[in-house]
Scaffold this motif. Structure first.
Motif, mmCIF file in Angstrom:
data_model
loop_
_atom_site.group_PDB
_atom_site.id
_atom_site.type_symbol
_atom_site.label_atom_id
_atom_site.label_comp_id
_atom_site.label_asym_id
_atom_site.label_seq_id
_atom_site.Cartn_x
_atom_site.Cartn_y
_atom_site.Cartn_z
ATOM 1 N N SER A 111 0.843 -1.196 0.000
ATOM 2 C CA SER A 111 0.000 0.000 0.000
ATOM 3 C C SER A 111 0.877 1.244 0.000
ATOM 4 O O SER A 111 1.825 1.345 0.748
ATOM 5 C CB SER A 111 -0.886 0.010 1.245
ATOM 6 O OG SER A 111 -0.101 0.240 2.389
ATOM 7 N N LEU A 112 0.547 2.139 -0.873
ATOM 8 C CA LEU A 112 1.323 3.370 -0.951
ATOM 9 C C LEU A 112 0.474 4.565 -0.541
ATOM 10 O O LEU A 112 0.899 5.691 -0.632
ATOM 11 C CB LEU A 112 1.815 3.578 -2.381
ATOM 12 C CG LEU A 112 2.930 2.627 -2.806
ATOM 13 C CD1 LEU A 112 3.161 2.725 -4.290
ATOM 14 C CD2 LEU A 112 4.198 2.917 -2.051
ATOM 15 N N ARG A 141 -0.910 5.270 2.439
ATOM 16 C CA ARG A 141 -0.897 5.744 3.822
ATOM 17 C C ARG A 141 -0.082 7.033 3.927
ATOM 18 O O ARG A 141 0.531 7.469 2.974
ATOM 19 C CB ARG A 141 -0.330 4.667 4.732
ATOM 20 C CG ARG A 141 1.172 4.543 4.577
ATOM 21 C CD ARG A 141 1.711 3.402 5.362
ATOM 22 N NE ARG A 141 1.258 2.134 4.811
ATOM 23 C CZ ARG A 141 1.651 0.970 5.282
ATOM 24 N NH1 ARG A 141 2.424 0.910 6.320
ATOM 25 N NH2 ARG A 141 1.246 -0.147 4.741
ATOM 26 N N ARG A 157 2.699 9.317 4.091
ATOM 27 C CA ARG A 157 4.053 9.073 3.627
ATOM 28 C C ARG A 157 5.062 9.848 4.452
ATOM 29 O O ARG A 157 4.824 10.985 4.813
ATOM 30 C CB ARG A 157 4.193 9.520 2.183
ATOM 31 C CG ARG A 157 3.374 8.693 1.240
ATOM 32 C CD ARG A 157 3.537 9.200 -0.161
ATOM 33 N NE ARG A 157 2.808 8.315 -1.059
ATOM 34 C CZ ARG A 157 3.111 8.152 -2.339
ATOM 35 N NH1 ARG A 157 4.112 8.834 -2.851
ATOM 36 N NH2 ARG A 157 2.424 7.341 -3.075
ATOM 37 N N PRO A 158 6.221 9.231 4.699
ATOM 38 C CA PRO A 158 7.278 9.992 5.350
ATOM 39 C C PRO A 158 7.680 11.147 4.436
ATOM 40 O O PRO A 158 7.548 11.044 3.221
ATOM 41 C CB PRO A 158 8.427 8.993 5.477
ATOM 42 C CG PRO A 158 7.892 7.660 5.078
ATOM 43 C CD PRO A 158 6.630 7.878 4.321
ATOM 44 N N ALA A 159 8.155 12.230 5.038
ATOM 45 C CA ALA A 159 8.484 13.419 4.255
ATOM 46 C C ALA A 159 9.538 13.111 3.204
ATOM 47 O O ALA A 159 10.462 12.341 3.427
ATOM 48 C CB ALA A 159 8.982 14.515 5.185
ATOM 49 N N HIS A 160 9.363 13.718 2.046
ATOM 50 C CA HIS A 160 10.329 13.561 0.963
ATOM 51 C C HIS A 160 11.619 14.297 1.335
ATOM 52 O O HIS A 160 11.564 15.414 1.860
ATOM 53 C CB HIS A 160 9.739 14.139 -0.323
ATOM 54 C CG HIS A 160 10.546 13.801 -1.529
ATOM 55 N ND1 HIS A 160 11.729 14.435 -1.816
ATOM 56 C CD2 HIS A 160 10.358 12.879 -2.500
ATOM 57 C CE1 HIS A 160 12.229 13.916 -2.929
ATOM 58 N NE2 HIS A 160 11.425 12.973 -3.352
#
Lengths: 198, 160
Positions: A2-3, A5, A7-10
């Motif tokens: 799953s993408l 959720r 997301r951690p910061a870029h």
């Protein structure tokens, strides 16, 4: 997998926030240093731990990195580069410590024991937990060198290939191609996901 | 994502970040400890001060003897180089104990817009005991200067 959720910061956003805080701090805003530390410490933790240092040793390395920045803040000429200055310094120090200690410091596998939701979580969490397990297994099957390289590449904005090459004992020219190969390998592991290969 | 069976490099890197953030998260309190260390180093650098950072070694909710709401009072224990500082916060009141009891000068500082301002300075005698009965809420920290001229001790910031 799953993408969707949170997301951690870029890394690019993290680097921009770090640069902004650094400019404010050098401009005389003492509390902006707290912002810089808050933004970059999680990244430093990840790149230092990529060297498989135990938690206390990794924490010392992160602290040494911050003290070095405070002492040499005028040496960072380009504020946009403060993120890279910090991660490169932290990796160099982690590498130095790991080398000096030899194998005695290797992270125990227990140290990375799964911290997944417990069995009483709702259905959605169970599904998520299974997805997480597949992801983790895919990353585990990459092998040590790919795992370390991808961890650095994932958390750093344009990592300095010269220092990464030295730390991973690879020729500098092979970092780019190896990065590509490791990503291909991960893609393949995910595509075959679920098959419980050793 | 467009095609779940063929993730892009960027999508794969998002996954790698997600895995490591779950699997090896930043330890609790690490950011606060690094903020304290960096701030202290910056001040020592700027002022040519000789400062030692006291670390927070324990924090406990203080339920016994509290008549107000639970959590209204708590105790923190800071330590460095053989010196301990116990701080009990209850409402606007701060009580402190220096252990072992040695004469020190305690300065209370408050976070202001661009740094820290002194709020109060107290001479602590041989009992090691001090109190500030009426502090305004905010982010505070304490600096302890031993009478011996040894380097000063400073606590990380805490919220009143």
């Amino acid at each position: 997998m799953s993408l969707d959720r949170a997301r951690p910061a870029h890394p690019q956003e993290v680097w921009a926030a770090a640069s902004d805080a650094f400019v404010r701090w050098r401009g005389g805003d003492a509390l902006a240093l707290d912002d810089l530390v808050r933004v970059m410490t999680p990244v430093l933790w990840q790149v230092v731990r990529a060297h498989r240092l135990p938690a206390e040793v990794a924490e010392d390395v992160v602290q040494t990195t911050w003290l070095a920045l405070v002492r040499s803040r005028d040496a960072v000429h380009d504020p946009a580069a403060v993120g890279s200055w910090l991660t490169t310094s932290a990796r160099r120090e982690a590498w130095r410590v790991a080398k000096a200690a030899g194998r005695s410091l290797a992270t125990e596998d227990d140290d990375l024991a799964p911290r997944l939701p417990d069995a009483t979580s709702p259905e959605a969490d169970v599904v998520r937990r299974d997805e997480d397990r597949l992801l983790w297994a895919a990353v585990d099957r990459l092998g040590e060198r790919c795992r370390r390289l991808l961890r650095i590449v994932a958390f750093e904005h344009r990592p300095d290939y010269a220092s990464v090459a030295a730390e991973l004992a690879m020729p500098i020219g092979s970092i780019g191609p190896t990065r590509g190969r490791c990503l291909d390998k991960l893609r393949a592991e995910l595509a075959g996901g679920g098959s419980d290969r050793g | 994502m467009a095609d779940p069976t063929d993730p892009s490099e960027e999508e794969l890197l998002v996954l790698v970040r997600t895995v490591w953030e779950q699997r090896d998260p930043v330890p609790t309190g690490l950011v606060a400890r690094m903020q304290a260390a960096a701030t202290l180093a910056a001040e020592a650098e700027a002022g040519g001060l000789d400062l030692e950072l006291m670390l927070l070694v324990e924090r406990s909710e203080d339920l016994a003897g509290t008549r107000g709401a639970p959590g209204a009072a708590y105790t923190m224990r800071f330590s460095h180089a053989g010196l301990e500082l116990l701080v009990r916060l209850a409402g606007a009141r701060l009580d402190g104990w220096v252990v072992p009891p040695v004469p020190v000068t305690v300065t209370v500082q408050r976070a202001v817009r661009h740094g820290w301002a002194d709020v109060a300075t107290l001479a602590v005698g041989a009992t090691g005991r001090f109190e500030l009965p009426d502090l305004a809420p905010g982010l505070l920290r304490l600096r302890l200067e031993p009478g011996t001229g040894a380097p000063a001790f400073q606590t990380p910031a805490f919220e009143l």
